[in-house]
Design a protein around this motif. Structure first.
Motif, PDB file in Angstrom:
ATOM      1  N   LYS A  53       0.826  -1.211   0.000  1.00 49.22           N
ATOM      2  CA  LYS A  53       0.000   0.000   0.000  1.00 49.22           C
ATOM      3  C   LYS A  53       0.863   1.267   0.000  1.00 49.22           C
ATOM      4  O   LYS A  53       0.441   2.306  -0.503  1.00 49.22           O
ATOM      5  CB  LYS A  53      -0.958  -0.002   1.204  1.00 49.22           C
ATOM      6  N   LYS A  63       1.422   1.811  -3.607  1.00 53.94           N
ATOM      7  CA  LYS A  63       0.190   2.118  -4.339  1.00 53.94           C
ATOM      8  C   LYS A  63      -0.291   3.542  -4.057  1.00 53.94           C
ATOM      9  O   LYS A  63      -0.888   4.190  -4.909  1.00 53.94           O
ATOM     10  CB  LYS A  63      -0.890   1.098  -3.991  1.00 53.94           C
ATOM     11  N   ASN A  75      -7.043  -3.422   3.939  1.00 52.08           N
ATOM     12  CA  ASN A  75      -5.811  -2.794   4.425  1.00 52.08           C
ATOM     13  C   ASN A  75      -5.574  -1.467   3.722  1.00 52.08           C
ATOM     14  O   ASN A  75      -4.931  -0.569   4.267  1.00 52.08           O
ATOM     15  CB  ASN A  75      -4.623  -3.727   4.187  1.00 52.08           C
ATOM     16  N   THR A 126      -6.768  -6.914  -5.773  1.00 52.89           N
ATOM     17  CA  THR A 126      -7.330  -6.269  -6.972  1.00 52.89           C
ATOM     18  C   THR A 126      -6.393  -6.367  -8.176  1.00 52.89           C
ATOM     19  O   THR A 126      -6.782  -6.035  -9.285  1.00 52.89           O
ATOM     20  CB  THR A 126      -7.630  -4.781  -6.710  1.00 52.89           C
ATOM     21  N   THR A 180      -0.831  -4.753  -7.563  1.00 50.89           N
ATOM     22  CA  THR A 180       0.532  -5.057  -7.125  1.00 50.89           C
ATOM     23  C   THR A 180       1.204  -6.038  -8.069  1.00 50.89           C
ATOM     24  O   THR A 180       2.321  -5.794  -8.545  1.00 50.89           O
ATOM     25  CB  THR A 180       0.513  -5.614  -5.695  1.00 50.89           C
ATOM     26  N   THR A 199       3.518  -8.519   1.672  1.00 54.60           N
ATOM     27  CA  THR A 199       2.811  -7.280   1.350  1.00 54.60           C
ATOM     28  C   THR A 199       2.227  -6.567   2.565  1.00 54.60           C
ATOM     29  O   THR A 199       1.533  -5.554   2.410  1.00 54.60           O
ATOM     30  CB  THR A 199       1.713  -7.571   0.307  1.00 54.60           C
TER      31      THR A 199
HETATM   32  C1  LIG Z   1      -3.998  -5.076  -0.486  1.00 57.14           C
HETATM   33  C2  LIG Z   1      -3.148  -6.238  -0.190  1.00 57.14           C
HETATM   34  C3  LIG Z   1      -2.820  -7.175  -1.186  1.00 57.14           C
HETATM   35  C4  LIG Z   1      -3.400  -7.134  -2.578  1.00 57.14           C
HETATM   36  O1  LIG Z   1      -2.895  -6.118  -3.376  1.00 57.14           O
HETATM   37  P1  LIG Z   1      -3.572  -5.809  -4.784  1.00 57.14           P
HETATM   38  O2  LIG Z   1      -2.714  -4.795  -5.396  1.00 57.14           O
HETATM   39  O3  LIG Z   1      -4.957  -5.276  -4.490  1.00 57.14           O
HETATM   40  O4  LIG Z   1      -3.657  -7.075  -5.542  1.00 57.14           O
HETATM   41  C5  LIG Z   1      -1.958  -8.195  -0.851  1.00 57.14           C
HETATM   42  N1  LIG Z   1      -1.472  -8.321   0.404  1.00 57.14           N
HETATM   43  C6  LIG Z   1      -1.794  -7.463   1.384  1.00 57.14           C
HETATM   44  C7  LIG Z   1      -1.254  -7.702   2.737  1.00 57.14           C
HETATM   45  C8  LIG Z   1      -2.634  -6.388   1.119  1.00 57.14           C
HETATM   46  O5  LIG Z   1      -2.951  -5.559   2.101  1.00 57.14           O
END
Ligand SMILES: *Cc1c(COP(=O)(O)O)cnc(C)c1O
Length: 288
Positions: free
Chosen positions: A38, A41, A66, A174, A177, A280
Motif C-alpha cells: 500500500k 500504491k 488494508n 485487486t 501489485t 505485502t
Molecule cells: C492489499 C493487499 C494485497 C493485494 O494487493 P492488490 O494490489 O490489491 O492485488 C496483498 N497483500 C496485502 C497484505 C494487502 O494488504
C-alpha cells in the motif's frame, strides 16, 4: 514527499528441506501504518492529489481492507482529510473491527453503504456524483489500484531482485501489485500470484495493466474466498510465525505462503529455483 518515510525492507531466506531457495522481501516493515504494497500504491496517488491542490482523499473498501487503513494514516500524515466508502450498511451499528478502527483512529470519515451502492464504485456516473458531493476530493479506486498505483508498484523490485531470482510471488487482491511486479520483472522471471479471492475475473483485470505473459495466477489457495479462513490456515500461520519469526495475516500473506509451501512440496518449481516472495504487509488486520 513519500520516500523519506520508508524504512529498510530486509530480506530473509528460510531454511527449507528443499533445493529451492525461498527469500522473503519484508515490505511489511516499510512503514508501521502505510504497510507493504500500500505504500507503493498510495505514493503517486497522494502526490497527484497534492499537485492538483485537493484537500481530501476519498476511497472504497470492505471491512477487511488494508487499503482503507493505510489510506487513513497516509492522508492524515500528509495533511489531507479522508473519506472511506465502506461496503455493508450493517457495519454502521456494529463494533468496528481492528482495520476499520485503525482507519477511524486516523481520522477517516467512514460511510457505510449498501452492497447495491458499493457495486457502483467503478461506474462513471456514480463517481461523478461523489465528485460533486466532495469537490475537494481526490478519488482513489478500491484497493488503490489505478495507473498511479501501478507506477508505484513497479518500484517494488530492485535491480538485484530482477537479476537474482527466478520466481517472484505475491498475494493478489485487486491485481495492482502483481501487475506492477510483472511490468518491472525481467523476461526470464516468472511472476506467480496467489489470489485471495475466488474467480477468474482477476486474470482479465491484470491483463488490462500489462501485455507481458511471464506470469500466472492461482486461486487454489483462497480457502473459500476473500477473508475466509479455516483452522488449517490459521494453524499454518501460527506454525510459520514460530518457525521463522515472520508474522503473517490470514487474508493475504498466509494464503500465499501456504500455497507456496504446498507448491514447493509438490516440486512444482525446478530444482535450485530462487524464489522471492513479497511480504505485502497488512498486519493490523491479523487475527491474534
Ligand atoms: C492489499 C493487499 C494485497 C493485494 O494487493 P492488490 O494490489 O490489491 O492485488 C496483498 N497483500 C496485502 C497484505 C494487502 O494488504
Amino acid at each position: 514527499m513519500f520516500d523519506h518515510i520508508a524504512l529498510p525492507t530486509p530480506y530473509q531466506t528460510l531454511a527449507l528441506p528443499s533445493s529451492v531457495q525461498l527469500t522473503i522481501k519484508r515490505l511489511d516493515l516499510i512503514h508501521p501504518h502505510i504497510s507493504g504494497n500500500k505504500f507503493y500504491k498510495l505514493k503517486y496517488n497522494l502526490l497527484a492529489a497534492q499537485q492538483q491542490g485537493l484537500t481530501q482523499i476519498l476511497t472504497f473498501g470492505g471491512a477487511f481492507s488494508n487499503h482503507i487503513a493505510a489510506t487513513a494514516y497516509a492522508a492524515q500524515h500528509f495533511g489531507f482529510q479522508s473519506i472511506g466508502i465502506i461496503r455493508g450498511e450493517e457495519l454502521a451499528t456494529q463494533d468496528l473491527n481492528p482495520t476499520l478502527q485503525t482507519a477511524q483512529d486516523f481520522g477517516m470519515q467512514l460511510h457505510f453503504v449498501s452492497r447495491a451502492e458499493y457495486r457502483l464504485r467503478h461506474e462513471a456516473e456514480y463517481l461523478q456524483q461523489l465528485q460533486q458531493q466532495y469537490p475537494q476530493a481526490f478519488i482513489v479506486p478500491e484497493g488503490g489500484s489505478n495507473a498511479l498505483a501501478l507506477k508505484g508498484t513497479q518500484e517494488i523490485l530492485s535491480k538485484d531482485d530482477q537479476e537474482n531470482y527466478d520466481v517472484i510471488c505475491c498475494a493478489v487482491g485487486t491485481g495492482g501489485t502483481i501487475a506492477g511486479l510483472i511490468e518491472s520483472s525481467s523476461a526470464q522471471q516468472l511472476v506467480l500470484g496467489f489470489s485471495a479471492l475466488k474467480g477468474d475475473f482477476l486474470k482479465q483485470d491484470i491483463q488490462q495493466w500489462t501485455n507481458k505473459s511471464n506470469w500466472s495466477l492461482t486461486d487454489a489457495y483462497c480457502y473459500g474466498g476473500y477473508a475466509k479462513t479455516n483452522p488449517e490456515l490459521l494453524q499454518f500461520m501460527q506454525y510459520f510465525e514460530q518457525q521463522y519469526a515472520i508474522p503473517l495475516e490470514q487474508v493475504y500473506t498466509a494464503k500465499m505462503m501456504m500455497g507456496l509451501f504446498d507448491l514447493i512440496q509438490q516440486q512444482y518449481f525446478p530444482e535450485n529455483s530462487r524464489i522471492l516472495a513479497i511480504h505485502t504487509g497488512g498486519l493490523q488486520g491479523r487475527l491474534k
